[in-house]
Write an enzyme that holds these catalytic residues in place. Structure first.
Site, PDB file in Angstrom:
ATOM      1  N   PRO A  30       0.831  -1.209   0.000  1.00 50.25           N
ATOM      2  CA  PRO A  30       0.000   0.000   0.000  1.00 50.25           C
ATOM      3  C   PRO A  30       0.861   1.254   0.000  1.00 50.25           C
ATOM      4  O   PRO A  30       1.809   1.345   0.776  1.00 50.25           O
ATOM      5  CB  PRO A  30      -0.791  -0.122   1.305  1.00 50.25           C
ATOM      6  CG  PRO A  30      -0.005  -1.080   2.163  1.00 50.25           C
ATOM      7  CD  PRO A  30       0.687  -2.011   1.216  1.00 50.25           C
ATOM      8  N   THR A  32       0.277   5.508  -0.193  1.00 49.42           N
ATOM      9  CA  THR A  32      -0.502   6.737  -0.308  1.00 49.42           C
ATOM     10  C   THR A  32       0.088   7.597  -1.418  1.00 49.42           C
ATOM     11  O   THR A  32       1.297   7.833  -1.438  1.00 49.42           O
ATOM     12  CB  THR A  32      -0.451   7.474   1.046  1.00 49.42           C
ATOM     13  OG1 THR A  32      -1.183   6.682   1.978  1.00 49.42           O
ATOM     14  CG2 THR A  32      -1.016   8.873   0.963  1.00 49.42           C
ATOM     15  N   GLN A 105      -6.969  -0.949   1.271  1.00 47.72           N
ATOM     16  CA  GLN A 105      -6.422  -0.799   2.621  1.00 47.72           C
ATOM     17  C   GLN A 105      -7.227   0.255   3.389  1.00 47.72           C
ATOM     18  O   GLN A 105      -7.260   1.428   3.005  1.00 47.72           O
ATOM     19  CB  GLN A 105      -4.950  -0.388   2.614  1.00 47.72           C
ATOM     20  CG  GLN A 105      -4.394  -0.490   4.045  1.00 47.72           C
ATOM     21  CD  GLN A 105      -3.007   0.097   4.226  1.00 47.72           C
ATOM     22  OE1 GLN A 105      -2.787   1.243   3.879  1.00 47.72           O
ATOM     23  NE2 GLN A 105      -2.096  -0.680   4.797  1.00 47.72           N
ATOM     24  N   TYR A 186      -1.024   4.311  12.771  1.00 52.52           N
ATOM     25  CA  TYR A 186      -2.441   4.653  12.536  1.00 52.52           C
ATOM     26  C   TYR A 186      -3.313   4.154  13.704  1.00 52.52           C
ATOM     27  O   TYR A 186      -2.792   3.605  14.680  1.00 52.52           O
ATOM     28  CB  TYR A 186      -2.877   4.141  11.160  1.00 52.52           C
ATOM     29  CG  TYR A 186      -2.212   4.978  10.091  1.00 52.52           C
ATOM     30  CD1 TYR A 186      -2.761   6.192   9.691  1.00 52.52           C
ATOM     31  CD2 TYR A 186      -0.974   4.622   9.568  1.00 52.52           C
ATOM     32  CE1 TYR A 186      -2.111   7.012   8.780  1.00 52.52           C
ATOM     33  CE2 TYR A 186      -0.308   5.433   8.662  1.00 52.52           C
ATOM     34  CZ  TYR A 186      -0.892   6.621   8.269  1.00 52.52           C
ATOM     35  OH  TYR A 186      -0.239   7.452   7.393  1.00 52.52           O
ATOM     36  N   ARG A 233      -2.593  -5.538   8.617  1.00 50.18           N
ATOM     37  CA  ARG A 233      -1.177  -5.116   8.575  1.00 50.18           C
ATOM     38  C   ARG A 233      -0.727  -4.633   9.945  1.00 50.18           C
ATOM     39  O   ARG A 233      -1.407  -3.809  10.574  1.00 50.18           O
ATOM     40  CB  ARG A 233      -0.973  -3.996   7.550  1.00 50.18           C
ATOM     41  CG  ARG A 233       0.497  -3.673   7.395  1.00 50.18           C
ATOM     42  CD  ARG A 233       0.822  -2.773   6.230  1.00 50.18           C
ATOM     43  NE  ARG A 233       2.166  -3.095   5.766  1.00 50.18           N
ATOM     44  CZ  ARG A 233       2.914  -2.330   4.999  1.00 50.18           C
ATOM     45  NH1 ARG A 233       2.432  -1.191   4.556  1.00 50.18           N
ATOM     46  NH2 ARG A 233       4.119  -2.692   4.626  1.00 50.18           N
ATOM     47  N   GLY A 319       7.094  -2.036  -2.128  1.00 47.72           N
ATOM     48  CA  GLY A 319       6.525  -0.686  -2.162  1.00 47.72           C
ATOM     49  C   GLY A 319       7.210   0.208  -3.165  1.00 47.72           C
ATOM     50  O   GLY A 319       6.849   0.255  -4.350  1.00 47.72           O
TER      51      GLY A 319
HETATM   52  C1  LIG Z   1       5.081   7.019  -0.885  1.00 47.56           C
HETATM   53  C2  LIG Z   1       4.760   5.974   0.152  1.00 47.56           C
HETATM   54  C3  LIG Z   1       3.468   5.877   0.676  1.00 47.56           C
HETATM   55  C4  LIG Z   1       3.148   4.886   1.610  1.00 47.56           C
HETATM   56  N1  LIG Z   1       1.848   4.771   2.048  1.00 47.56           N
HETATM   57  C5  LIG Z   1       1.496   3.715   2.812  1.00 47.56           C
HETATM   58  C6  LIG Z   1       0.113   3.475   3.107  1.00 47.56           C
HETATM   59  O1  LIG Z   1      -0.805   4.205   2.670  1.00 47.56           O
HETATM   60  N2  LIG Z   1      -0.178   2.404   3.883  1.00 47.56           N
HETATM   61  C7  LIG Z   1       0.798   1.563   4.382  1.00 47.56           C
HETATM   62  O2  LIG Z   1       0.477   0.595   5.068  1.00 47.56           O
HETATM   63  N3  LIG Z   1       2.113   1.771   4.089  1.00 47.56           N
HETATM   64  C8  LIG Z   1       2.470   2.793   3.305  1.00 47.56           C
HETATM   65  N4  LIG Z   1       3.789   2.940   2.939  1.00 47.56           N
HETATM   66  C9  LIG Z   1       4.804   1.928   3.369  1.00 47.56           C
HETATM   67  C10 LIG Z   1       4.959   0.849   2.274  1.00 47.56           C
HETATM   68  O3  LIG Z   1       3.803   0.045   2.184  1.00 47.56           O
HETATM   69  C11 LIG Z   1       6.172  -0.067   2.549  1.00 47.56           C
HETATM   70  O4  LIG Z   1       6.002  -0.710   3.780  1.00 47.56           O
HETATM   71  C12 LIG Z   1       7.499   0.685   2.579  1.00 47.56           C
HETATM   72  O5  LIG Z   1       7.626   1.534   1.450  1.00 47.56           O
HETATM   73  C13 LIG Z   1       8.716  -0.270   2.645  1.00 47.56           C
HETATM   74  O6  LIG Z   1       8.718  -1.170   1.535  1.00 47.56           O
HETATM   75  P1  LIG Z   1       9.683  -0.896   0.259  1.00 47.56           P
HETATM   76  O7  LIG Z   1      11.092  -0.932   0.756  1.00 47.56           O
HETATM   77  O8  LIG Z   1       9.384  -2.020  -0.682  1.00 47.56           O
HETATM   78  O9  LIG Z   1       9.321   0.447  -0.270  1.00 47.56           O
HETATM   79  C14 LIG Z   1       4.147   3.963   2.050  1.00 47.56           C
HETATM   80  C15 LIG Z   1       5.451   4.090   1.554  1.00 47.56           C
HETATM   81  C16 LIG Z   1       5.766   5.062   0.607  1.00 47.56           C
HETATM   82  C17 LIG Z   1       7.168   5.116   0.057  1.00 47.56           C
END
Ligand SMILES: Cc1cc2nc3c(=O)[nH]c(=O)nc-3n(C[C@H](O)[C@H](O)[C@H](O)COP(=O)(O)O)c2cc1C
Length: 370
Positions: A30, A32, A105, A186, A233, A319
């Site tokens: 997820p 945002t 989500q 959250y 989550r 992500g």
């Molecule tokens: C731009 C951005 C927005 C994010 N928004 C959310 C979100 O809305 N909900 C959530 O559970 N995690 C959110 N995350 C966390 C990601 O789901 C993820 O856990 C995090 O980026 C680490 O994984 P990665 O190394 O693959 O990026 C966000 C991360 C980024 C970079």
């Protein structure tokens, strides 16, 4: 087949997730991106973005507000009005037409809310009156945080019902299921953590009280849409948004003990650099585990594959690489490296730039910018 493809092979195995057949083990995490309109309604741009990423085994949408009180930012999408359901229907149709699967989500901001970020200008709500100290982002720039109001017992029951109603709305909007955002500071996390939950009633105090709200939300959502369409989550030990859990292990063990009998589709856990969040979840959770490496370490093809190959998780959520690579899985299959993000400033802006203009590995054309 080249060596890079070999190393990432475990990610390309199929997986049965509740009612869904996943063609691979990669979950789009997820994220945002704030591209909805001021009423929280998704438009065609969001449909394009998610459809471009339909090669994921499962997409988990960006955080979606289950109620006005849960809204963190203006232009964050919601799932509590008819217009929002209709907007999301365009997104889910586009993903399904492109061959994908997508969960919504449900994300309630709790104490991190701000009147300037709510369509109704309301005061944020939380387990207790524990404000954040960092400035809050609004459409007019950064502003001082506002102290939240402590939820009454009646409002807690209403909030649980809001999650369930929003989960039903998600299914009406064509989602394949919902993920409850209990991580990253959250609202459910605010009940679990000792620095944000100072309650002395049934929703605070010891471990049993602190897990009560997340357990009630999970049970209500599972009851509303069927447990095999629900994920949760969690991020034990995560300090995002000034959270502090001095001893997370017993709290999360109790939470998992209570929700395990529900038979959820999955548990989604973010690894923590200090607390062994994933290893604990693997030990305490009998069902499907989705692992994420955490924000301290951006996922790579190698780290994603290692989580699954080593049995630390059944599926892995990816992500940031999905921002610059609409075709994360196709690149794994072809042994093509993941591209880097060009412009970090476009994570939370409006419009197509930095959002739907990243090409697939076998395309050289970038979609026209608007
Ligand atoms: C731009 C951005 C927005 C994010 N928004 C959310 C979100 O809305 N909900 C959530 O559970 N995690 C959110 N995350 C966390 C990601 O789901 C993820 O856990 C995090 O980026 C680490 O994984 P990665 O190394 O693959 O990026 C966000 C991360 C980024 C970079």
């Amino acid at each position: 087949m080249n060596t890079s493809t070999k190393r990432t092979d475990p990610l390309l195995d199929t997986y049965r997730l509740g009612a869904l057949h996943l063609p691979n083990r990669v979950v789009m995490a997820p994220m945002t991106r704030l591209r909805a309109d001021l009423d929280g309604v998704p438009g065609d741009l969001m449909a394009t973005y998610y459809a471009q990423r339909a090669g994921a085994g499962l997409i988990v949408s960006e955080g979606i507000a289950p109620s006005v009180a849960g809204q963190q930012f203006l232009t964050e999408p919601g799932l509590y009005s008819t217009a929002q359901v209709e907007g999301w229907r365009r997104v889910t149709d586009a993903v399904h037409e492109a061959g994908g699967r997508i969960f919504a989500q449900l994300m309630h901001t709790g104490r991190s809310g701000h009147p300037a970020n709510r369509p109704d200008g309301g005061t944020p709500v939380a387990p207790s009156v524990v404000p954040r100290t960092e400035p809050v982002h609004t459409l007019d720039g950064k502003v001082a945080p506002v102290a939240p109001r402590a939820l009454t017992l009646r409002e807690i029951a209403e909030t649980v019902a809001d999650y369930a109603a929003s989960a039903r709305a998600a299914l009406r909007a064509g989602f394949d299921g919902v993920e409850i955002h209990g991580a990253n500071g959250y609202l459910p996390h605010q009940f679990l953590a000792d620095n944000t939950n100072l309650r002395t009633d049934a929703y605070g105090g010891g471990t049993t009280g602190r897990v009560r709200f997340p357990v009630e939300v999970t049970a209500a959502v599972a009851d509303a849409v069927g447990a095999d369409r629900v994920g949760l989550r969690l991020s034990p030990g995560n300090r995002q948004f000034e959270m502090a859990e001095h001893d997370p292990a017993p709290v999360y063990r109790e939470l998992l003990r209570q929700i395990a009998p529900l038979g959820l589709a999955y548990l989604h856990v973010t690894e923590d650099p200090v607390h062994p969040a994933l290893a604990d979840a693997r030990r305490d959770w009998p069902g499907t585990l989705v692992g994420n490496t955490g924000e301290h370490e951006e996922t790579t093809p190698e780290s994603a594959a290692a989580l699954v190959a080593g049995g630390r998780a059944d599926l892995v959520s990816v992500g940031r690489p999905y921002i610059a690579n609409p075709d994360v899985v196709e690149r794994l299959a072809a042994g093509v490296p993941w591209a880097a993000i060009r412009e970090k400033d476009f994570h939370y802006t409006s419009g197509a730039r930095g959002y739907v203009d990243y090409p697939r590995h076998n395309e050289d054309l970038v979609a026209p910018l608007t």
